[in-house]
Design a protein around this motif. Structure first.
Motif, mmCIF file in Angstrom:
data_model
loop_
_atom_site.group_PDB
_atom_site.id
_atom_site.type_symbol
_atom_site.label_atom_id
_atom_site.label_comp_id
_atom_site.label_asym_id
_atom_site.label_seq_id
_atom_site.Cartn_x
_atom_site.Cartn_y
_atom_site.Cartn_z
ATOM 1 N N GLU A 39 0.835 -1.195 0.000
ATOM 2 C CA GLU A 39 0.000 0.000 0.000
ATOM 3 C C GLU A 39 0.873 1.249 0.000
ATOM 4 O O GLU A 39 2.066 1.177 0.306
ATOM 5 C CB GLU A 39 -0.887 0.037 1.243
ATOM 6 C CG GLU A 39 -2.084 -0.888 1.152
ATOM 7 C CD GLU A 39 -3.039 -0.621 2.300
ATOM 8 O OE1 GLU A 39 -3.712 0.422 2.285
ATOM 9 O OE2 GLU A 39 -3.086 -1.447 3.218
ATOM 10 N N VAL A 40 0.250 2.387 -0.320
ATOM 11 C CA VAL A 40 0.971 3.656 -0.279
ATOM 12 C C VAL A 40 0.284 4.567 0.744
ATOM 13 O O VAL A 40 -0.949 4.688 0.759
ATOM 14 C CB VAL A 40 0.998 4.327 -1.668
ATOM 15 C CG1 VAL A 40 1.701 5.670 -1.605
ATOM 16 C CG2 VAL A 40 1.683 3.411 -2.682
ATOM 17 N N PHE A 41 1.092 5.181 1.589
ATOM 18 C CA PHE A 41 0.574 6.047 2.636
ATOM 19 C C PHE A 41 1.210 7.424 2.508
ATOM 20 O O PHE A 41 2.324 7.563 1.995
ATOM 21 C CB PHE A 41 0.921 5.479 4.021
ATOM 22 C CG PHE A 41 0.341 4.113 4.266
ATOM 23 C CD1 PHE A 41 -0.948 3.980 4.751
ATOM 24 C CD2 PHE A 41 1.089 2.975 3.987
ATOM 25 C CE1 PHE A 41 -1.487 2.723 4.971
ATOM 26 C CE2 PHE A 41 0.546 1.713 4.193
ATOM 27 C CZ PHE A 41 -0.740 1.588 4.692
ATOM 28 N N ALA A 42 0.494 8.423 3.011
ATOM 29 C CA ALA A 42 1.041 9.785 3.056
ATOM 30 C C ALA A 42 0.869 10.305 4.475
ATOM 31 O O ALA A 42 -0.218 10.272 5.042
ATOM 32 C CB ALA A 42 0.297 10.687 2.074
ATOM 33 N N ILE A 43 1.968 10.758 5.043
ATOM 34 C CA ILE A 43 1.952 11.252 6.418
ATOM 35 C C ILE A 43 2.723 12.562 6.452
ATOM 36 O O ILE A 43 3.696 12.739 5.707
ATOM 37 C CB ILE A 43 2.588 10.184 7.357
ATOM 38 C CG1 ILE A 43 2.451 10.586 8.828
ATOM 39 C CG2 ILE A 43 4.060 9.903 7.014
ATOM 40 C CD1 ILE A 43 2.746 9.438 9.802
ATOM 41 N N ASN A 44 2.277 13.487 7.282
ATOM 42 C CA ASN A 44 3.003 14.746 7.399
ATOM 43 C C ASN A 44 4.457 14.442 7.765
ATOM 44 O O ASN A 44 4.727 13.564 8.583
ATOM 45 C CB ASN A 44 2.344 15.619 8.476
ATOM 46 C CG ASN A 44 2.879 17.030 8.453
ATOM 47 O OD1 ASN A 44 4.016 17.288 8.857
ATOM 48 N ND2 ASN A 44 2.087 17.954 7.956
ATOM 49 N N ASP A 45 5.363 15.175 7.140
ATOM 50 C CA ASP A 45 6.781 14.812 7.288
ATOM 51 C C ASP A 45 7.411 15.313 8.575
ATOM 52 O O ASP A 45 8.551 14.984 8.866
ATOM 53 C CB ASP A 45 7.568 15.329 6.074
ATOM 54 C CG ASP A 45 8.978 14.787 6.071
ATOM 55 O OD1 ASP A 45 9.134 13.570 6.291
ATOM 56 O OD2 ASP A 45 9.920 15.571 5.904
ATOM 57 N N ILE A 46 6.698 16.103 9.345
ATOM 58 C CA ILE A 46 7.320 16.682 10.543
ATOM 59 C C ILE A 46 6.850 15.938 11.798
ATOM 60 O O ILE A 46 5.659 15.829 12.071
ATOM 61 C CB ILE A 46 6.968 18.187 10.665
ATOM 62 C CG1 ILE A 46 7.371 18.925 9.383
ATOM 63 C CG2 ILE A 46 7.664 18.801 11.876
ATOM 64 C CD1 ILE A 46 8.845 18.823 9.029
ATOM 65 N N CYS A 47 7.799 15.449 12.536
ATOM 66 C CA CYS A 47 7.508 14.759 13.796
ATOM 67 C C CYS A 47 6.710 15.685 14.714
ATOM 68 O O CYS A 47 6.947 16.892 14.742
ATOM 69 C CB CYS A 47 8.829 14.366 14.454
ATOM 70 S SG CYS A 47 8.599 13.455 15.996
ATOM 71 N N SER A 48 5.785 15.114 15.475
ATOM 72 C CA SER A 48 4.975 15.943 16.379
ATOM 73 C C SER A 48 5.731 16.303 17.652
ATOM 74 O O SER A 48 5.259 17.086 18.468
ATOM 75 C CB SER A 48 3.666 15.223 16.740
ATOM 76 O OG SER A 48 3.932 14.040 17.451
ATOM 77 N N HIS A 49 6.907 15.753 17.822
ATOM 78 C CA HIS A 49 7.700 16.036 19.030
ATOM 79 C C HIS A 49 8.631 17.222 18.820
ATOM 80 O O HIS A 49 8.803 18.044 19.706
ATOM 81 C CB HIS A 49 8.490 14.783 19.416
ATOM 82 C CG HIS A 49 9.302 14.943 20.656
ATOM 83 N ND1 HIS A 49 10.652 14.695 20.696
ATOM 84 C CD2 HIS A 49 8.945 15.329 21.906
ATOM 85 C CE1 HIS A 49 11.089 14.931 21.933
ATOM 86 N NE2 HIS A 49 10.089 15.299 22.679
ATOM 87 N N ALA A 50 9.254 17.289 17.662
ATOM 88 C CA ALA A 50 10.137 18.406 17.329
ATOM 89 C C ALA A 50 10.191 18.522 15.816
ATOM 90 O O ALA A 50 9.646 17.687 15.100
ATOM 91 C CB ALA A 50 11.531 18.196 17.912
ATOM 92 N N ASN A 51 10.868 19.554 15.341
ATOM 93 C CA ASN A 51 10.860 19.846 13.910
ATOM 94 C C ASN A 51 11.870 18.976 13.166
ATOM 95 O O ASN A 51 12.933 19.437 12.763
ATOM 96 C CB ASN A 51 11.161 21.335 13.723
ATOM 97 C CG ASN A 51 10.952 21.775 12.300
ATOM 98 O OD1 ASN A 51 10.362 21.039 11.488
ATOM 99 N ND2 ASN A 51 11.441 22.938 11.968
ATOM 100 N N VAL A 52 11.504 17.703 12.995
ATOM 101 C CA VAL A 52 12.412 16.729 12.409
ATOM 102 C C VAL A 52 11.688 16.017 11.265
ATOM 103 O O VAL A 52 10.505 15.679 11.386
ATOM 104 C CB VAL A 52 12.836 15.710 13.498
ATOM 105 C CG1 VAL A 52 13.468 14.475 12.890
ATOM 106 C CG2 VAL A 52 13.789 16.371 14.481
#
Ligand code: FES
Length: 109
Positions: A39-52
């Motif tokens: 399958e193909v997924f899309a997720i926001n690229d920025i970790c919710s803990h810090a800007n990584v």
């Protein structure tokens, strides 16, 4: 904007290697596109803990791991499986049309 956000072509399906995140921008939003387990997924690229960037992390068991502190996020839901991250990362719907991968980024609020 209140209208429905259109799907945007982000890459070719053939460009995606299994378990290797592909970083793209959709309407200014950084997104990791991940092909895994058929399958193909899309997720926001920025970790919710810090800007990584999550695209630099590893993919395993349908999760993407943040390389900095090790929280993993479920590619289906965006939820973290463990600390230090406690908040989910947005995930986005994906459509495959022929060899095109399309993602729709809807802004929260
Ligand atoms: S920056 Fe991602 S877990 Fe800390």
């Amino acid at each position: 904007m209140t209208s429905t956000v259109p799907f945007v072509r982000v890459c070719a399906l053939s460009e995606l290697e299994d378990d290797t995140p592909h970083r793209v921008e959709v309407d200014g939003v950084p997104v990791s596109v991940v092909r895994t387990e058929g399958e193909v997924f899309a997720i926001n690229d920025i970790c919710s803990h810090a800007n990584v960037s999550l695209a630099e992390g590893e993919v395993e068991d349908c999760q993407i791991e943040c390389w900095l502190h090790g929280s993993s996020f479920d590619l289906r839901t965006g939820k973290p499986s463990g600390l230090p991250a406690t908040r989910p990362v947005p995930v986005y719907p994906v459509k495959i049309v022929g060899d095109d991968v399309l993602v729709s980024v809807t802004q929260e609020s």
